[in-house]
Design an enzyme around this catalytic site. Structure first.
Site, PDB file in Angstrom:
ATOM      1  N   HIS A 132      43.213  93.641  40.124  1.00  0.00           N
ATOM      2  CA  HIS A 132      42.529  93.790  41.411  1.00  0.00           C
ATOM      3  C   HIS A 132      41.522  92.667  41.661  1.00  0.00           C
ATOM      4  O   HIS A 132      40.576  92.834  42.434  1.00  0.00           O
ATOM      5  CB  HIS A 132      41.822  95.146  41.502  1.00  0.00           C
ATOM      6  CG  HIS A 132      42.666  96.300  41.050  1.00  0.00           C
ATOM      7  ND1 HIS A 132      43.903  96.580  41.595  1.00  0.00           N
ATOM      8  CD2 HIS A 132      42.461  97.219  40.059  1.00  0.00           C
ATOM      9  CE1 HIS A 132      44.415  97.641  40.985  1.00  0.00           C
ATOM     10  NE2 HIS A 132      43.568  98.042  40.057  1.00  0.00           N
ATOM     11  N   ARG A 133      41.711  91.524  41.007  1.00  0.00           N
ATOM     12  CA  ARG A 133      40.811  90.370  41.115  1.00  0.00           C
ATOM     13  C   ARG A 133      39.385  90.680  40.660  1.00  0.00           C
ATOM     14  O   ARG A 133      38.425  90.006  41.048  1.00  0.00           O
ATOM     15  CB  ARG A 133      40.813  89.802  42.543  1.00  0.00           C
ATOM     16  CG  ARG A 133      42.198  89.307  42.976  1.00  0.00           C
ATOM     17  CD  ARG A 133      42.140  88.484  44.231  1.00  0.00           C
ATOM     18  NE  ARG A 133      43.469  88.040  44.623  1.00  0.00           N
ATOM     19  CZ  ARG A 133      44.082  86.952  44.164  1.00  0.00           C
ATOM     20  NH1 ARG A 133      43.471  86.210  43.256  1.00  0.00           N
ATOM     21  NH2 ARG A 133      45.286  86.624  44.584  1.00  0.00           N
ATOM     22  N   LEU A 134      39.235  91.694  39.820  1.00  0.00           N
ATOM     23  CA  LEU A 134      37.934  92.004  39.237  1.00  0.00           C
ATOM     24  C   LEU A 134      37.821  91.247  37.912  1.00  0.00           C
ATOM     25  O   LEU A 134      37.685  91.831  36.835  1.00  0.00           O
ATOM     26  CB  LEU A 134      37.787  93.518  39.040  1.00  0.00           C
ATOM     27  CG  LEU A 134      37.745  94.335  40.332  1.00  0.00           C
ATOM     28  CD1 LEU A 134      37.798  95.826  40.025  1.00  0.00           C
ATOM     29  CD2 LEU A 134      36.485  93.994  41.134  1.00  0.00           C
TER      30      LEU A 134
END
Length: 199
Positions: free
Chosen positions: A177-179
């Site tokens: 999640h692009r975290l």
């Protein structure tokens, strides 16, 4: 840590070496390749890939012809930044720091490990200078091969190495999640300070 300076509770050089060794172990192609950015003194930035050929507590070493564009830029503005990305591991490292030339003894030591054909190629090329034709380059290579047949190829005086002595090292790890994880180490005179950054 930087040679001669106190070690803090964190050692980003040791972590970099572990990541580099992980990339070598899983056989990532060109795992030593790093995108090196330099500045010409006029605000113009240039970037190219070079190979990381040495790392210790003093910093990160690569070798090149000092007459090349990057050689001129590093001598005029001895600061640089580079990044390495190992896609299968989902890892990236970004380094910033000041740059110094390695000693002639260090350059000689690495030169002696290079394949003979690579030594001849470096001797034949005035890196970054304009070339009339590839045939001209190949002819110089052939002449040098004949000249040094049966004996060692000497290191050209202007073929040398540069060491990036880091003052910032950032580690980036891919997450869902692009975290992504971002961890930065900043040198503060006597040790490294570690902080986390938002993705």
């Amino acid at each position: 840590m930087i040679a001669g300076m106190a070690r803090s509770g964190h050692d980003p050089i040791a972590k970099f070496i572990r990541w580099l060794e992980d990339a070598r172990r899983v056989k990532i192609p060109n795992y030593e390749a790093m995108a090196l950015a330099t500045e010409a003194g006029s605000g113009k930035i240039s970037v190219r890939f070079v190979l990381l050929k040495g790392i210790d507590e003093r910093g990160f070493v690569f070798f090149t012809d000092a007459r090349s564009r990057k050689g001129h830029e590093l001598r005029n503005n001895p600061r640089a930044s580079f990044a390495q990305y190992w896609q299968p591991k989902g890892r990236q490292v970004r380094v910033e720091g000041r740059v110094e030339e390695v000693t002639p003894a260090e350059a000689d030591a690495y030169w002696s490990t290079r394949p003979r054909q690579s030594q001849l190629a470096s001797s034949a090329s005035h890196q970054s200078a304009r070339l009339r034709s590839r045939a001209e380059l190949l002819a110089r290579f052939a002449r040098l091969a004949r000249k040094f047949r049966g004996r060692e190829v000497p290191r050209p005086p202007l073929w040398t190495g540069f060491r990036v002595r880091p003052d910032a090292i950032e580690f980036w790890t891919h997450r869902e999640h692009r975290l992504h994880d971002r961890e930065i180490y900043l040198w503060h005179g006597r040790g490294w300070r570690r902080d986390l950054l938002q993705p």
